[in-house]
Design a protein around this motif. Structure first.
Motif, PDB file in Angstrom:
ATOM      1  N   THR A  12     -38.290  78.121 100.578  1.00 43.01           N
ATOM      2  CA  THR A  12     -37.628  79.085 101.448  1.00 43.01           C
ATOM      3  C   THR A  12     -36.633  78.347 102.336  1.00 43.01           C
ATOM      4  OG1 THR A  12     -39.229  78.860 103.224  1.00 43.01           O
ATOM      5  CG2 THR A  12     -39.717  80.524 101.531  1.00 43.01           C
ATOM      6  N   VAL A  13     -35.757  79.091 102.972  1.00 50.07           N
ATOM      7  CA  VAL A  13     -34.795  78.497 103.903  1.00 50.07           C
ATOM      8  C   VAL A  13     -35.539  77.798 105.042  1.00 50.07           C
ATOM      9  CG1 VAL A  13     -33.014  79.052 105.609  1.00 50.07           C
ATOM     10  CG2 VAL A  13     -32.897  80.022 103.311  1.00 50.07           C
ATOM     11  N   ALA A  14     -36.610  78.393 105.522  1.00 45.68           N
ATOM     12  CA  ALA A  14     -37.391  77.787 106.602  1.00 45.68           C
ATOM     13  C   ALA A  14     -38.002  76.456 106.154  1.00 45.68           C
ATOM     14  CB  ALA A  14     -38.479  78.744 107.075  1.00 45.68           C
ATOM     15  N   GLU A  15     -38.502  76.393 104.922  1.00 44.17           N
ATOM     16  CA  GLU A  15     -39.079  75.146 104.403  1.00 44.17           C
ATOM     17  C   GLU A  15     -38.014  74.060 104.267  1.00 44.17           C
ATOM     18  OE1 GLU A  15     -42.823  76.701 101.709  1.00 44.17           O
ATOM     19  OE2 GLU A  15     -40.795  76.886 100.889  1.00 44.17           O
ATOM     20  N   VAL A  16     -36.826  74.457 103.780  1.00 44.44           N
ATOM     21  CA  VAL A  16     -35.726  73.498 103.651  1.00 44.44           C
ATOM     22  C   VAL A  16     -35.325  72.982 105.029  1.00 44.44           C
ATOM     23  CG1 VAL A  16     -33.317  73.187 102.937  1.00 44.44           C
ATOM     24  CG2 VAL A  16     -34.878  74.523 101.514  1.00 44.44           C
ATOM     25  N   ALA A  17     -35.205  73.879 106.002  1.00 37.87           N
ATOM     26  CA  ALA A  17     -34.828  73.486 107.362  1.00 37.87           C
ATOM     27  C   ALA A  17     -35.839  72.497 107.923  1.00 37.87           C
ATOM     28  CB  ALA A  17     -34.720  74.721 108.257  1.00 37.87           C
ATOM     29  N   ASP A  18     -37.115  72.729 107.662  1.00 38.73           N
ATOM     30  CA  ASP A  18     -38.161  71.829 108.141  1.00 38.73           C
ATOM     31  C   ASP A  18     -38.053  70.463 107.471  1.00 38.73           C
ATOM     32  OD1 ASP A  18     -40.566  71.359 109.701  1.00 38.73           O
ATOM     33  OD2 ASP A  18     -41.620  71.344 107.774  1.00 38.73           O
ATOM     34  N   MET A  19     -37.826  70.439 106.160  1.00 40.19           N
ATOM     35  CA  MET A  19     -37.689  69.172 105.429  1.00 40.19           C
ATOM     36  C   MET A  19     -36.507  68.356 105.939  1.00 40.19           C
ATOM     37  SD  MET A  19     -38.284  70.018 101.403  1.00 40.19           S
ATOM     38  CE  MET A  19     -37.965  68.352 100.836  1.00 40.19           C
ATOM     39  N   MET A  20     -35.401  69.048 106.236  1.00 41.04           N
ATOM     40  CA  MET A  20     -34.174  68.371 106.629  1.00 41.04           C
ATOM     41  C   MET A  20     -34.071  68.174 108.138  1.00 41.04           C
ATOM     42  SD  MET A  20     -31.495  70.207 104.023  1.00 41.04           S
ATOM     43  CE  MET A  20     -30.141  69.206 104.602  1.00 41.04           C
ATOM     44  N   LEU A  36     -25.342  73.447  99.012  1.00 39.78           N
ATOM     45  CA  LEU A  36     -26.733  73.474  98.595  1.00 39.78           C
ATOM     46  C   LEU A  36     -26.922  74.681  97.678  1.00 39.78           C
ATOM     47  CD1 LEU A  36     -29.405  71.953  99.197  1.00 39.78           C
ATOM     48  CD2 LEU A  36     -29.789  73.560 101.047  1.00 39.78           C
ATOM     49  N   PRO A  37     -27.333  74.441  96.429  1.00 42.82           N
ATOM     50  CA  PRO A  37     -27.510  75.577  95.512  1.00 42.82           C
ATOM     51  C   PRO A  37     -28.709  76.428  95.922  1.00 42.82           C
ATOM     52  CG  PRO A  37     -28.267  73.557  94.483  1.00 42.82           C
ATOM     53  CD  PRO A  37     -27.646  73.168  95.796  1.00 42.82           C
ATOM     54  N   ALA A  38     -28.593  77.713  95.713  1.00 44.26           N
ATOM     55  CA  ALA A  38     -29.689  78.621  96.052  1.00 44.26           C
ATOM     56  C   ALA A  38     -29.622  79.849  95.158  1.00 44.26           C
ATOM     57  CB  ALA A  38     -29.604  79.038  97.513  1.00 44.26           C
ATOM     58  N   ILE A  39     -30.762  80.490  95.022  1.00 45.22           N
ATOM     59  CA  ILE A  39     -30.863  81.740  94.273  1.00 45.22           C
ATOM     60  C   ILE A  39     -31.257  82.814  95.270  1.00 45.22           C
ATOM     61  CG2 ILE A  39     -32.155  82.956  92.488  1.00 45.22           C
ATOM     62  CD1 ILE A  39     -32.530  80.265  91.104  1.00 45.22           C
ATOM     63  N   ARG A  40     -30.607  83.946  95.157  1.00 51.50           N
ATOM     64  CA  ARG A  40     -30.901  85.044  96.081  1.00 51.50           C
ATOM     65  C   ARG A  40     -31.949  85.962  95.466  1.00 51.50           C
ATOM     66  NH1 ARG A  40     -26.978  87.482 100.241  1.00 51.50           N
ATOM     67  NH2 ARG A  40     -28.360  89.009 101.160  1.00 51.50           N
ATOM     68  N   PHE A  45     -33.098  83.846 100.311  1.00 53.72           N
ATOM     69  CA  PHE A  45     -32.651  82.800  99.411  1.00 53.72           C
ATOM     70  C   PHE A  45     -33.803  81.863  99.103  1.00 53.72           C
ATOM     71  CE2 PHE A  45     -28.651  84.005 101.400  1.00 53.72           C
ATOM     72  CZ  PHE A  45     -27.780  84.012 100.323  1.00 53.72           C
ATOM     73  N   ARG A  46     -33.772  81.287  97.909  1.00 46.90           N
ATOM     74  CA  ARG A  46     -34.705  80.236  97.528  1.00 46.90           C
ATOM     75  C   ARG A  46     -33.874  79.058  97.022  1.00 46.90           C
ATOM     76  NH1 ARG A  46     -37.280  83.270  99.944  1.00 46.90           N
ATOM     77  NH2 ARG A  46     -39.308  84.146  99.486  1.00 46.90           N
ATOM     78  N   VAL A  47     -34.260  77.865  97.434  1.00 48.95           N
ATOM     79  CA  VAL A  47     -33.517  76.652  97.107  1.00 48.95           C
ATOM     80  C   VAL A  47     -34.411  75.766  96.247  1.00 48.95           C
ATOM     81  CG1 VAL A  47     -32.359  74.631  98.071  1.00 48.95           C
ATOM     82  CG2 VAL A  47     -32.293  76.809  99.307  1.00 48.95           C
ATOM     83  N   ALA A  51     -32.923  70.042  94.497  1.00 48.24           N
ATOM     84  CA  ALA A  51     -31.587  70.020  95.096  1.00 48.24           C
ATOM     85  C   ALA A  51     -31.645  69.472  96.517  1.00 48.24           C
ATOM     86  CB  ALA A  51     -30.981  71.423  95.099  1.00 48.24           C
ATOM     87  N   VAL A  52     -32.687  69.829  97.250  1.00 47.95           N
ATOM     88  CA  VAL A  52     -32.855  69.321  98.618  1.00 47.95           C
ATOM     89  C   VAL A  52     -33.097  67.817  98.572  1.00 47.95           C
ATOM     90  CG1 VAL A  52     -34.240  69.446 100.736  1.00 47.95           C
ATOM     91  CG2 VAL A  52     -33.757  71.530  99.429  1.00 47.95           C
ATOM     92  N   GLU A  53     -33.975  67.380  97.670  1.00 47.53           N
ATOM     93  CA  GLU A  53     -34.271  65.950  97.547  1.00 47.53           C
ATOM     94  C   GLU A  53     -33.024  65.161  97.176  1.00 47.53           C
ATOM     95  OE1 GLU A  53     -37.424  66.157  94.707  1.00 47.53           O
ATOM     96  OE2 GLU A  53     -38.946  66.504  96.245  1.00 47.53           O
ATOM     97  N   GLN A  54     -32.233  65.708  96.246  1.00 49.57           N
ATOM     98  CA  GLN A  54     -30.999  65.032  95.837  1.00 49.57           C
ATOM     99  C   GLN A  54     -30.010  64.947  96.991  1.00 49.57           C
ATOM    100  OE1 GLN A  54     -29.118  66.715  92.408  1.00 49.57           O
ATOM    101  NE2 GLN A  54     -27.295  65.451  92.607  1.00 49.57           N
ATOM    102  N   LEU A  55     -29.860  66.018  97.747  1.00 47.38           N
ATOM    103  CA  LEU A  55     -28.955  66.019  98.898  1.00 47.38           C
ATOM    104  C   LEU A  55     -29.393  64.984  99.930  1.00 47.38           C
ATOM    105  CD1 LEU A  55     -26.552  67.369 100.413  1.00 47.38           C
ATOM    106  CD2 LEU A  55     -28.243  68.855 101.467  1.00 47.38           C
TER     107      LEU A  55
END
Length: 70
Positions: A12-20, A36-40, A45-47, A51-55
């Motif tokens: 989720t966006v919240a999980e990505v925000a926490d990771m980053m 950042l690629p995402a699917i709606r 959105f789901r990421v 993609a997060v790890e690569q970024l």
């Protein structure tokens, strides 16, 4: 090398925000800017986790792993 969708973990966006360690708004901006690629799914959105790890790898290798605080 094709990816099987069963092997992809979506965050989720919240999980990505926490990771980053950034705000959810920053993640939304990155998604809308195409950084950042995402699917709606409906209104959310789901990421892909990969993609997060690569970024993060790209950013930390470019910055030498140290964030500039100035």
């Amino acid at each position: 090398m094709a990816h099987d969708l069963r092997d992809v973990r979506f965050l989720t966006v919240a999980e990505v925000a926490d990771m980053m360690r950034v705000s959810r708004m920053t993640v939304y901006r990155m998604v809308h800017a195409g950084e950042l690629p995402a699917i709606r799914f409906g209104r959310s959105f789901r990421v892909p986790e990969s993609a997060v790890e690569q970024l993060l790898r790209t950013v930390t290798s470019r910055e030498g792993g140290v964030a500039d605080s100035a």
